[in-house]
Motif scaffolding. Structure first.
Motif, mmCIF file in Angstrom:
data_model
loop_
_atom_site.group_PDB
_atom_site.id
_atom_site.type_symbol
_atom_site.label_atom_id
_atom_site.label_comp_id
_atom_site.label_asym_id
_atom_site.label_seq_id
_atom_site.Cartn_x
_atom_site.Cartn_y
_atom_site.Cartn_z
ATOM 1 N N LEU A 82 35.957 88.084 26.216
ATOM 2 C CA LEU A 82 35.354 89.347 25.784
ATOM 3 C C LEU A 82 35.326 89.436 24.268
ATOM 4 O O LEU A 82 34.342 89.876 23.676
ATOM 5 C CB LEU A 82 36.150 90.526 26.350
ATOM 6 C CG LEU A 82 35.982 90.745 27.850
ATOM 7 C CD1 LEU A 82 37.001 91.738 28.354
ATOM 8 C CD2 LEU A 82 34.581 91.251 28.137
ATOM 9 N N ALA A 83 36.422 89.000 23.624
ATOM 10 C CA ALA A 83 36.485 89.060 22.166
ATOM 11 C C ALA A 83 35.380 88.195 21.569
ATOM 12 O O ALA A 83 34.627 88.631 20.694
ATOM 13 C CB ALA A 83 37.847 88.589 21.675
ATOM 14 N N PRO A 111 39.061 80.185 27.243
ATOM 15 C CA PRO A 111 40.233 79.838 28.042
ATOM 16 C C PRO A 111 40.842 81.030 28.795
ATOM 17 O O PRO A 111 41.539 80.838 29.778
ATOM 18 C CB PRO A 111 41.229 79.296 27.009
ATOM 19 C CG PRO A 111 40.782 79.839 25.699
ATOM 20 C CD PRO A 111 39.301 80.008 25.799
ATOM 21 N N GLU A 112 40.587 82.245 28.313
ATOM 22 C CA GLU A 112 41.156 83.437 28.957
ATOM 23 C C GLU A 112 40.109 84.526 28.994
ATOM 24 O O GLU A 112 39.250 84.592 28.119
ATOM 25 C CB GLU A 112 42.361 83.965 28.163
ATOM 26 C CG GLU A 112 43.562 83.051 28.130
ATOM 27 C CD GLU A 112 44.331 83.036 29.445
ATOM 28 O OE1 GLU A 112 44.280 84.050 30.177
ATOM 29 O OE2 GLU A 112 44.978 82.018 29.730
ATOM 30 N N ARG A 168 41.078 88.892 11.076
ATOM 31 C CA ARG A 168 42.399 89.156 11.595
ATOM 32 C C ARG A 168 42.623 88.384 12.897
ATOM 33 O O ARG A 168 43.643 87.718 13.087
ATOM 34 C CB ARG A 168 42.488 90.676 11.830
ATOM 35 C CG ARG A 168 43.776 91.224 12.296
ATOM 36 C CD ARG A 168 43.551 92.699 12.678
ATOM 37 N NE ARG A 168 44.251 92.967 13.906
ATOM 38 C CZ ARG A 168 45.401 93.618 13.963
ATOM 39 N NH1 ARG A 168 45.934 94.118 12.894
ATOM 40 N NH2 ARG A 168 46.017 93.783 15.111
ATOM 41 N N HIS A 169 41.618 88.448 13.765
ATOM 42 C CA HIS A 169 41.717 87.788 15.060
ATOM 43 C C HIS A 169 41.795 86.261 14.902
ATOM 44 O O HIS A 169 42.678 85.620 15.467
ATOM 45 C CB HIS A 169 40.483 88.170 15.890
ATOM 46 C CG HIS A 169 40.506 87.659 17.290
ATOM 47 N ND1 HIS A 169 40.995 88.382 18.346
ATOM 48 C CD2 HIS A 169 40.110 86.473 17.822
ATOM 49 C CE1 HIS A 169 40.898 87.677 19.455
ATOM 50 N NE2 HIS A 169 40.360 86.513 19.165
ATOM 51 N N ARG A 189 48.996 80.901 15.472
ATOM 52 C CA ARG A 189 49.544 80.592 16.786
ATOM 53 C C ARG A 189 49.405 79.111 17.129
ATOM 54 O O ARG A 189 50.316 78.486 17.653
ATOM 55 C CB ARG A 189 48.763 81.402 17.822
ATOM 56 C CG ARG A 189 49.622 82.280 18.672
ATOM 57 C CD ARG A 189 48.728 83.152 19.522
ATOM 58 N NE ARG A 189 48.803 84.521 19.119
ATOM 59 C CZ ARG A 189 47.761 85.305 18.873
ATOM 60 N NH1 ARG A 189 46.524 84.815 18.976
ATOM 61 N NH2 ARG A 189 47.930 86.542 18.502
ATOM 62 N N GLU A 193 40.357 87.718 28.309
ATOM 63 C CA GLU A 193 40.391 88.615 27.154
ATOM 64 C C GLU A 193 39.744 87.942 25.942
ATOM 65 O O GLU A 193 39.049 88.579 25.157
ATOM 66 C CB GLU A 193 41.830 89.013 26.827
ATOM 67 C CG GLU A 193 42.447 89.992 27.829
ATOM 68 C CD GLU A 193 43.034 89.308 29.058
ATOM 69 O OE1 GLU A 193 42.876 88.077 29.193
ATOM 70 O OE2 GLU A 193 43.645 90.000 29.884
ATOM 71 N N GLN A 245 45.077 85.057 13.257
ATOM 72 C CA GLN A 245 46.215 85.086 14.179
ATOM 73 C C GLN A 245 46.218 83.856 15.083
ATOM 74 O O GLN A 245 47.256 83.273 15.370
ATOM 75 C CB GLN A 245 46.162 86.346 15.038
ATOM 76 C CG GLN A 245 46.644 87.594 14.320
ATOM 77 C CD GLN A 245 46.506 88.838 15.191
ATOM 78 O OE1 GLN A 245 46.172 88.751 16.375
ATOM 79 N NE2 GLN A 245 46.735 89.985 14.603
ATOM 80 N N TRP A 246 45.012 83.478 15.516
ATOM 81 C CA TRP A 246 44.929 82.294 16.376
ATOM 82 C C TRP A 246 45.303 81.031 15.621
ATOM 83 O O TRP A 246 45.942 80.128 16.163
ATOM 84 C CB TRP A 246 43.522 82.150 16.976
ATOM 85 C CG TRP A 246 43.429 82.776 18.326
ATOM 86 C CD1 TRP A 246 42.679 83.859 18.686
ATOM 87 C CD2 TRP A 246 44.128 82.378 19.513
ATOM 88 N NE1 TRP A 246 42.879 84.150 20.012
ATOM 89 C CE2 TRP A 246 43.754 83.261 20.539
ATOM 90 C CE3 TRP A 246 45.045 81.369 19.800
ATOM 91 C CZ2 TRP A 246 44.251 83.165 21.841
ATOM 92 C CZ3 TRP A 246 45.556 81.263 21.100
ATOM 93 C CH2 TRP A 246 45.149 82.157 22.104
ATOM 94 N N ASN A 267 31.969 89.717 22.057
ATOM 95 C CA ASN A 267 31.818 90.862 21.150
ATOM 96 C C ASN A 267 31.501 90.415 19.735
ATOM 97 O O ASN A 267 30.627 90.960 19.066
ATOM 98 C CB ASN A 267 33.130 91.643 21.048
ATOM 99 C CG ASN A 267 33.266 92.649 22.160
ATOM 100 O OD1 ASN A 267 32.275 93.027 22.758
ATOM 101 N ND2 ASN A 267 34.479 93.068 22.418
ATOM 102 N N PHE A 268 32.258 89.431 19.289
ATOM 103 C CA PHE A 268 32.090 88.969 17.912
ATOM 104 C C PHE A 268 30.702 88.363 17.719
ATOM 105 O O PHE A 268 30.054 88.578 16.694
ATOM 106 C CB PHE A 268 33.150 87.926 17.542
ATOM 107 C CG PHE A 268 34.548 88.474 17.522
ATOM 108 C CD1 PHE A 268 34.783 89.839 17.651
ATOM 109 C CD2 PHE A 268 35.641 87.634 17.368
ATOM 110 C CE1 PHE A 268 36.081 90.350 17.639
ATOM 111 C CE2 PHE A 268 36.937 88.128 17.351
ATOM 112 C CZ PHE A 268 37.152 89.482 17.485
ATOM 113 N N TYR A 301 37.921 92.697 11.126
ATOM 114 C CA TYR A 301 38.638 92.499 12.385
ATOM 115 C C TYR A 301 38.536 91.047 12.851
ATOM 116 O O TYR A 301 39.509 90.486 13.352
ATOM 117 C CB TYR A 301 38.097 93.447 13.463
ATOM 118 C CG TYR A 301 38.909 93.347 14.717
ATOM 119 C CD1 TYR A 301 40.128 94.001 14.823
ATOM 120 C CD2 TYR A 301 38.504 92.533 15.772
ATOM 121 C CE1 TYR A 301 40.910 93.871 15.945
ATOM 122 C CE2 TYR A 301 39.278 92.394 16.903
ATOM 123 C CZ TYR A 301 40.476 93.068 16.993
ATOM 124 O OH TYR A 301 41.266 92.915 18.100
#
Lengths: 252, 95
Positions: free
Chosen positions: A39-40, A33-34, A139-140, A147, A36, A143-144, A43-44, A136
């Motif tokens: 990229l995350a 959706p975004e 954590r990511h 949210r 950033e 957080q989602w 990467n993951f 990490y």
């Protein structure tokens, strides 16, 4: 099973979890959706592919039959994959992928932590490297989840439904089969019942923070560790293995 | 559903201990935590940093480009504010 055979089978299973989840996440590339988040996610998924490569290479060495990482990834049929059913579940919407990540990674991080202290130096070394990445990721994804759960009425309802749907795939993470037991006895591997206690605490805390309700008393699906997969898995493999099946031995 | 842009954050990265943070770029994020995650995922993928600061772009107070002349030009003709303006006598050894 001999010690080497236990290690080969166990490393293959770890590689399968990493590869299959990584492949699922790669399906999401260019669909985030975004920017950033894109990229995350990419990467993951590369982190997971890297872990799968290390586990498969190690499994091939223990097995001693000359199989490479690619042989493990691209030339095995469905029933030889021993990943958890959870990681092969389709991406669904963003809430579904988020819940899948939280449930799996909260478990995986505890498993890797235990593996860093096991008596198989090869696996302990890979685990020590992987755990930094996965810490990490948790954590990511957590957080989602917070949210989304604590977000709008719609996001709360949708992510609660995701949690209720995926919960049934969490049971087999804690059911020790023969291989888990051999790994525990012979190599001081992870104790799944201890991990379960910790996992329940951690997940309950995240779910509470996300103002969601923890599902309870559900029937649990299992079979991934024995190679009995859900119907989604064949499609994933068909796409992932297409090139090596159509052009055997093709290389970059 | 209306598509609302997330606020912009400026990202500052310290590449090594001892150096100061430098502006690396910006990211969009819905909250501070996400801004930090996004900055990490966007700007430190190739081992660029040991520390990250993020700050909401609208919290930064910046000089007005229209006032560049008033802000910066008065310093241009005051060359005596640079140490190179002064000739150092040969007799001075330790300066």
């Amino acid at each position: 099973m001999s010690g080497k055979a236990v290690l080969a089978a166990y490393a293959t299973r770890l590689g399968d979890n990493a590869l299959v989840l990584g492949q699922r996440m790669i399906e999401l590339v260019a669909a985030s959706p975004e920017l950033e988040e894109e990229l995350a996610n990419a990467n993951f998924s590369l982190d997971y592919l890297g872990q799968a490569r290390m586990f498969y290479t190690y499994a091939g060495e223990c097995e001693g039959a000359g199989r490479t990482e690619d042989d493990f990834a691209f030339l095995r049929p469905e029933h030889e994959f021993r990943n958890l059913l959870l990681v092969e579940q389709p991406n669904g919407h963003f809430g579904d992928s988020t819940v899948r990540a939280v449930l799996f990674e909260s478990w995986y991080v505890l498993l890797l932590d235990a593996l860093t202290r096991c008596a198989a130096p090869g696996i302990a070394a890979i685990a020590a490297r992987a755990i930094k990445e996965v810490r990490y990721h948790v954590r990511h994804s957590s957080q989602w989840l917070v949210r989304l759960g604590d977000g709008t009425e719609e996001s709360h309802a949708r992510v609660q439904a995701s949690l209720d749907n995926l919960w049934r795939y969490t049971g087999e993470m804690f059911v020790a089969d023969e291989l888990d037991t051999e790994m525990l006895d012979a190599f001081d591997g992870p104790d799944l019942s201890a991990i379960e206690v910790q996992w329940r605490q951690n997940v309950a805390a995240i779910v509470a923070k996300a103002t969601l309700a923890l599902p309870a008393g559900q029937w649990m699906a299992s079979g991934g560790k024995q190679g009995r997969h859900t119907e989604h898995f064949g499609f994933l493999l068909a796409e992932m293995q297409y090139l090596q099946r159509a052009y055997p031995g093709a290389e970059w | 559903m209306s598509k609302q842009e997330w606020p912009l954050y400026e990202v500052f990265i310290r590449s090594r201990s001892g150096l100061s943070h430098r502006h690396a770029g910006s990211v969009h994020a819905a909250d501070d935590e996400m801004a930090l995650s996004n900055a990490r995922d966007t700007y430190t993928r190739r081992n660029e940093g040991v520390s990250i600061w993020v700050v909401r772009s609208d919290k930064i107070v910046a000089s007005d480009p229209a006032e560049t002349a008033a802000f910066f030009e008065p310093a241009e003709d005051k060359i005596y504010r640079h140490p190179t303006f002064y000739e150092i006598p040969d007799e001075v050894e330790n300066l």
